[in-house]
Design a protein around this motif. Structure first.
Motif, PDB file in Angstrom:
ATOM      1  N   LEU A  79       0.816  -1.221   0.000  1.00  0.00           N
ATOM      2  CA  LEU A  79       0.000   0.000   0.000  1.00  0.00           C
ATOM      3  C   LEU A  79       0.849   1.271   0.000  1.00  0.00           C
ATOM      4  N   PHE A  80       1.922   1.251   0.775  1.00  0.00           N
ATOM      5  CA  PHE A  80       2.729   2.459   0.917  1.00  0.00           C
ATOM      6  C   PHE A  80       3.970   2.471   0.031  1.00  0.00           C
ATOM      7  N   ILE A  85       9.338   3.738  -1.496  1.00  0.00           N
ATOM      8  CA  ILE A  85      10.423   3.609  -2.474  1.00  0.00           C
ATOM      9  C   ILE A  85      11.122   4.952  -2.710  1.00  0.00           C
ATOM     10  N   PRO A  86      10.395   6.050  -2.973  1.00  0.00           N
ATOM     11  CA  PRO A  86      11.112   7.328  -3.115  1.00  0.00           C
ATOM     12  C   PRO A  86      11.833   7.756  -1.832  1.00  0.00           C
ATOM     13  N   ALA A  87      11.225   7.470  -0.694  1.00  0.00           N
ATOM     14  CA  ALA A  87      11.893   7.827   0.570  1.00  0.00           C
ATOM     15  C   ALA A  87      13.184   7.030   0.735  1.00  0.00           C
ATOM     16  N   ALA A  88      13.132   5.745   0.433  1.00  0.00           N
ATOM     17  CA  ALA A  88      14.342   4.921   0.535  1.00  0.00           C
ATOM     18  C   ALA A  88      15.402   5.395  -0.445  1.00  0.00           C
ATOM     19  N   LEU A  93      20.458   8.153  -1.459  1.00  0.00           N
ATOM     20  CA  LEU A  93      21.236   9.189  -2.139  1.00  0.00           C
ATOM     21  C   LEU A  93      21.877  10.149  -1.139  1.00  0.00           C
ATOM     22  N   ALA A  94      21.152  10.489  -0.075  1.00  0.00           N
ATOM     23  CA  ALA A  94      21.720  11.379   0.939  1.00  0.00           C
ATOM     24  C   ALA A  94      22.923  10.733   1.618  1.00  0.00           C
ATOM     25  N   VAL A  95      22.788   9.453   1.976  1.00  0.00           N
ATOM     26  CA  VAL A  95      23.911   8.755   2.614  1.00  0.00           C
ATOM     27  C   VAL A  95      25.088   8.662   1.661  1.00  0.00           C
TER      28      VAL A  95
END
Length: 148
Positions: A79-80, A85-88, A93-95
């Motif tokens: 559902l989420f 996926i974009p949050a991960a 990318l930030a890490v």
């Protein structure tokens, strides 16, 4: 004839090896494995059985909890997934950016350290050229044309 040549000097070795195997398997009459177990051995076996059973039970509970957690979480992931996926990806990318920035910083510092050590050891015409270039940069502003 072949039997006599085979039984030569290795007969004692083969008999010892066979006795060792029989002792290990508890097949000799005088081996410790065929004697009655001592009280200490019975207590150790009971303790090991108890600990093993408890750990096996905990393992089963952990496995059941994992399966239940997967069964509950899978529909939530489905559902989420447009959000997860974009949050991960953003977190990954930030890490990656932070790690790359640190690597570039360490590379820059080590390069500057190497350059400073190299400059301290430099002698002869190269050092004079460098000092002359530094003097020209200090004497003439960047907007003024320098003629040679």
């Amino acid at each position: 004839m072949a039997e006599n040549t085979f039984r030569g000097s290795s007969e004692g070795y083969a008999a010892n090896a066979m006795n060792t195997v029989k002792d290990y398997m508890g097949m000799n009459n005088n081996s410790p494995a065929t004697k009655d177990p001592t009280t200490q051995q019975i207590i150790a076996a009971a303790a090991l059985f108890t600990v093993g059973a408890a750990l096996l039970g905990l393992s089963g509970l952990t496995f059941a909890g994992t399966i239940i957690g997967i069964a509950v979480a899978t529909p939530l992931f489905v559902l989420f997934s447009p959000i997860i996926i974009p949050a991960a990806l953003s977190i990954a990318l930030a890490v990656t950016g932070v790690v790359a920035s640190g690597a570039f910083g360490i590379t820059a510092l080590s390069s500057l350290y190497w350059l400073a050590r190299y400059m301290r050891r430099m002698r002869g015409p190269a050092r004079e050229q460098l000092e002359h270039a530094m003097w020209r940069v200090q004497e003439h502003p960047g907007w003024q044309k320098i003629s040679s």
